[in-house]
Design a protein around this motif. Sequence first.
Motif, PDB file in Angstrom:
ATOM      1  N   ARG A 118      22.483  43.756  -9.670  1.00  0.00           N
ATOM      2  CA  ARG A 118      22.625  43.223  -8.313  1.00  0.00           C
ATOM      3  C   ARG A 118      23.830  43.894  -7.656  1.00  0.00           C
ATOM      4  O   ARG A 118      24.781  44.296  -8.332  1.00  0.00           O
ATOM      5  CB  ARG A 118      22.839  41.698  -8.324  1.00  0.00           C
ATOM      6  CG  ARG A 118      21.700  40.891  -8.928  1.00  0.00           C
ATOM      7  CD  ARG A 118      20.451  40.918  -8.060  1.00  0.00           C
ATOM      8  NE  ARG A 118      19.428  40.019  -8.582  1.00  0.00           N
ATOM      9  CZ  ARG A 118      18.525  40.358  -9.493  1.00  0.00           C
ATOM     10  NH1 ARG A 118      18.525  41.577 -10.008  1.00  0.00           N
ATOM     11  NH2 ARG A 118      17.627  39.484  -9.906  1.00  0.00           N
ATOM     12  N   THR A 119      23.809  43.967  -6.351  1.00  0.00           N
ATOM     13  CA  THR A 119      24.954  44.505  -5.618  1.00  0.00           C
ATOM     14  C   THR A 119      25.850  43.393  -5.078  1.00  0.00           C
ATOM     15  O   THR A 119      27.016  43.629  -4.771  1.00  0.00           O
ATOM     16  CB  THR A 119      24.486  45.380  -4.438  1.00  0.00           C
ATOM     17  OG1 THR A 119      23.630  44.607  -3.580  1.00  0.00           O
ATOM     18  CG2 THR A 119      23.717  46.604  -4.951  1.00  0.00           C
ATOM     19  N   ASP A 120      25.292  42.182  -4.931  1.00  0.00           N
ATOM     20  CA  ASP A 120      26.068  41.026  -4.460  1.00  0.00           C
ATOM     21  C   ASP A 120      25.773  39.845  -5.381  1.00  0.00           C
ATOM     22  O   ASP A 120      24.602  39.542  -5.640  1.00  0.00           O
ATOM     23  CB  ASP A 120      25.688  40.650  -3.028  1.00  0.00           C
ATOM     24  CG  ASP A 120      26.042  41.731  -2.021  1.00  0.00           C
ATOM     25  OD1 ASP A 120      27.188  41.744  -1.555  1.00  0.00           O
ATOM     26  OD2 ASP A 120      25.166  42.565  -1.724  1.00  0.00           O
ATOM     27  N   LEU A 121      26.828  39.176  -5.833  1.00  0.00           N
ATOM     28  CA  LEU A 121      26.644  38.006  -6.693  1.00  0.00           C
ATOM     29  C   LEU A 121      26.767  36.702  -5.917  1.00  0.00           C
ATOM     30  O   LEU A 121      26.399  35.648  -6.437  1.00  0.00           O
ATOM     31  CB  LEU A 121      27.667  38.026  -7.835  1.00  0.00           C
ATOM     32  CG  LEU A 121      27.655  39.284  -8.720  1.00  0.00           C
ATOM     33  CD1 LEU A 121      28.663  39.144  -9.852  1.00  0.00           C
ATOM     34  CD2 LEU A 121      26.264  39.568  -9.257  1.00  0.00           C
ATOM     35  N   TRP A 123      26.051  36.363  -2.054  1.00  0.00           N
ATOM     36  CA  TRP A 123      25.742  36.783  -0.684  1.00  0.00           C
ATOM     37  C   TRP A 123      25.490  35.553   0.175  1.00  0.00           C
ATOM     38  O   TRP A 123      24.709  34.678  -0.183  1.00  0.00           O
ATOM     39  CB  TRP A 123      24.499  37.678  -0.711  1.00  0.00           C
ATOM     40  CG  TRP A 123      24.131  38.282   0.603  1.00  0.00           C
ATOM     41  CD1 TRP A 123      24.859  39.167   1.336  1.00  0.00           C
ATOM     42  CD2 TRP A 123      22.912  38.065   1.326  1.00  0.00           C
ATOM     43  NE1 TRP A 123      24.167  39.515   2.482  1.00  0.00           N
ATOM     44  CE2 TRP A 123      22.971  38.851   2.490  1.00  0.00           C
ATOM     45  CE3 TRP A 123      21.770  37.279   1.095  1.00  0.00           C
ATOM     46  CZ2 TRP A 123      21.950  38.877   3.429  1.00  0.00           C
ATOM     47  CZ3 TRP A 123      20.747  37.311   2.031  1.00  0.00           C
ATOM     48  CH2 TRP A 123      20.843  38.089   3.183  1.00  0.00           C
ATOM     49  N   MET A 132      22.363  35.656  -5.175  1.00  0.00           N
ATOM     50  CA  MET A 132      22.480  37.039  -5.623  1.00  0.00           C
ATOM     51  C   MET A 132      21.539  37.928  -4.805  1.00  0.00           C
ATOM     52  O   MET A 132      20.476  37.487  -4.380  1.00  0.00           O
ATOM     53  CB  MET A 132      22.167  37.157  -7.110  1.00  0.00           C
ATOM     54  CG  MET A 132      23.156  36.408  -7.987  1.00  0.00           C
ATOM     55  SD  MET A 132      23.187  37.004  -9.694  1.00  0.00           S
ATOM     56  CE  MET A 132      21.501  36.696 -10.194  1.00  0.00           C
ATOM     57  N   GLU A 178      34.502  45.829  -5.948  1.00  0.00           N
ATOM     58  CA  GLU A 178      33.607  44.692  -6.152  1.00  0.00           C
ATOM     59  C   GLU A 178      32.188  45.168  -6.434  1.00  0.00           C
ATOM     60  O   GLU A 178      31.504  44.648  -7.330  1.00  0.00           O
ATOM     61  CB  GLU A 178      33.624  43.799  -4.907  1.00  0.00           C
ATOM     62  CG  GLU A 178      32.658  42.625  -4.992  1.00  0.00           C
ATOM     63  CD  GLU A 178      32.524  41.900  -3.660  1.00  0.00           C
ATOM     64  OE1 GLU A 178      32.563  40.657  -3.670  1.00  0.00           O
ATOM     65  OE2 GLU A 178      32.360  42.578  -2.620  1.00  0.00           O
ATOM     66  N   ARG A 181      31.866  46.421  -9.941  1.00  0.00           N
ATOM     67  CA  ARG A 181      31.854  45.292 -10.897  1.00  0.00           C
ATOM     68  C   ARG A 181      30.498  44.597 -10.879  1.00  0.00           C
ATOM     69  O   ARG A 181      29.952  44.245 -11.929  1.00  0.00           O
ATOM     70  CB  ARG A 181      32.950  44.288 -10.558  1.00  0.00           C
ATOM     71  CG  ARG A 181      34.352  44.728 -10.895  1.00  0.00           C
ATOM     72  CD  ARG A 181      35.327  43.544 -10.866  1.00  0.00           C
ATOM     73  NE  ARG A 181      35.319  42.853  -9.578  1.00  0.00           N
ATOM     74  CZ  ARG A 181      36.106  43.172  -8.557  1.00  0.00           C
ATOM     75  NH1 ARG A 181      36.954  44.186  -8.666  1.00  0.00           N
ATOM     76  NH2 ARG A 181      36.056  42.497  -7.423  1.00  0.00           N
ATOM     77  N   ASN A 182      29.966  44.374  -9.687  1.00  0.00           N
ATOM     78  CA  ASN A 182      28.696  43.655  -9.579  1.00  0.00           C
ATOM     79  C   ASN A 182      27.555  44.406 -10.254  1.00  0.00           C
ATOM     80  O   ASN A 182      26.742  43.808 -10.960  1.00  0.00           O
ATOM     81  CB  ASN A 182      28.348  43.418  -8.108  1.00  0.00           C
ATOM     82  CG  ASN A 182      29.273  42.427  -7.439  1.00  0.00           C
ATOM     83  OD1 ASN A 182      30.059  41.739  -8.091  1.00  0.00           O
ATOM     84  ND2 ASN A 182      29.195  42.349  -6.124  1.00  0.00           N
ATOM     85  N   PHE A 185      27.756  44.228 -13.983  1.00  0.00           N
ATOM     86  CA  PHE A 185      27.974  42.876 -14.516  1.00  0.00           C
ATOM     87  C   PHE A 185      26.993  42.556 -15.625  1.00  0.00           C
ATOM     88  O   PHE A 185      27.334  41.939 -16.620  1.00  0.00           O
ATOM     89  CB  PHE A 185      27.848  41.849 -13.387  1.00  0.00           C
ATOM     90  CG  PHE A 185      28.310  40.466 -13.770  1.00  0.00           C
ATOM     91  CD1 PHE A 185      29.648  40.127 -13.678  1.00  0.00           C
ATOM     92  CD2 PHE A 185      27.415  39.503 -14.206  1.00  0.00           C
ATOM     93  CE1 PHE A 185      30.086  38.859 -14.015  1.00  0.00           C
ATOM     94  CE2 PHE A 185      27.837  38.232 -14.553  1.00  0.00           C
ATOM     95  CZ  PHE A 185      29.180  37.905 -14.458  1.00  0.00           C
ATOM     96  N   PRO A 375      27.204  33.506 -12.164  1.00  0.00           N
ATOM     97  CA  PRO A 375      26.424  33.947 -11.001  1.00  0.00           C
ATOM     98  C   PRO A 375      24.925  33.831 -11.264  1.00  0.00           C
ATOM     99  O   PRO A 375      24.416  34.273 -12.298  1.00  0.00           O
ATOM    100  CB  PRO A 375      26.851  35.415 -10.844  1.00  0.00           C
ATOM    101  CG  PRO A 375      28.242  35.460 -11.388  1.00  0.00           C
ATOM    102  CD  PRO A 375      28.230  34.506 -12.551  1.00  0.00           C
TER     103      PRO A 375
END
Length: 403
Positions: A118-121, A123, A132, A178, A181-182, A185, A375
């Motif tokens: 995922r790019t956003d945990l 959103w 996510m 960020e 990291r995402n 993850f 997440p």
Amino acid sequence: MRQTWRWFGPRDRVSIDDIRQAGAEGIVSALHHVPPGAVWSPEEIARRQREIAMMKDGTPSGLSWDVVESLPVSENIKKQTGSWRDHVAAYKESMKHLSAAGIEVICYNFMPVLDWTRTDLAWRLPSGGTCMRFDLTDFAAFDLFILERPGAVEDFPESLRDEAAARFAEMSQARKEELARNVVFGLPGAAENFSLEDVRHHLAEYGPIGADGLRANLTAFLEEVAPVAQELGLRLCCHPDDPPFPLLGLPRIMSTEADYRWLLEAVDLPANGITLCSGSLGARPDNDLPGMMERLGDRVHFLHLRNVTRETEGAPCSFHEAEHLGGGTDMVALVRAAVLEEARRRAAGRTDCSIPFRPDHGQDILDDLGRQAQPGYPSIGRLKGLAELRGIIAALTHGQEGA
């Protein structure tokens, strides 16, 4: 359908007490602190069962450890490198210990390097909740300009490369960090946590393997473990790729119905089965989830019920985690197909006629927003999803004996 709930162990911000109040009947868990390739000992398995069986005040929870997710397949096994044969032997030993403890369902995946991406945990949704998300432009920016993967340019059309370059140019340093990291993850609670250098190293090793090589390695693994599972009365169930399309130049071999048909035919034993995840598979518009349940249901040993909203066309695409009854999958039709499969199993006298399912993922809403749980695994968001799914099941099975 048996209602289960994923629990990451004593450090999970959603407690056994919370799960009991949510009305779940069983627990999906794993020994995340045991490294992939190591044996799950009887003592560690028994400790997790005791943790599940007891509430904070010492009273019995009434919950049991129903499904293992996941007994991890090491990167060595997937690539057939290093001590992979020892890891397979350890896997079989762990299976024997789980069987002796009364656990019958083992979920695993054969995704290279990362268990999900995922790019956003967190959103933000218009409602104020969070979820996510996989943003294809952000992911391309990561691949091209943060990871700087050789060959990445060829994997994206020019228009997307241009969008990614513009997006990357606007990113703050904090957002770049960020995003990195995402993406790496992976699986929350997993023992393996990769740095960017780790990812680059694994990508280089997967280069010569390709999809055919990865299928051959999966077949070799299943030829070893599936007969043991069959003998022990265990049910192995392979989770699909998440998302179900190629990323980072890695092979993806569990993304479509055709992939699963291949899996079942490669080692044709009842113990070799499927984790049908409606969220992972639902990120492809060509995956017909109710139809897959109807056609492959005989070997579906575990269900992940969640939904995603595809934001762009085709595959790959951008998408985000939707409410359980929202998104692109017809959840009522999918649950109906599962209920009908259970009826067929009861008529055939099968002992596995109740298929375990869990409300997978969920949006962070209400008190979830301050809980800081894993997440994708909020308390109230999953409770809402379980309640919605429970309502569908109740309506579809009303008045049916044994349902």
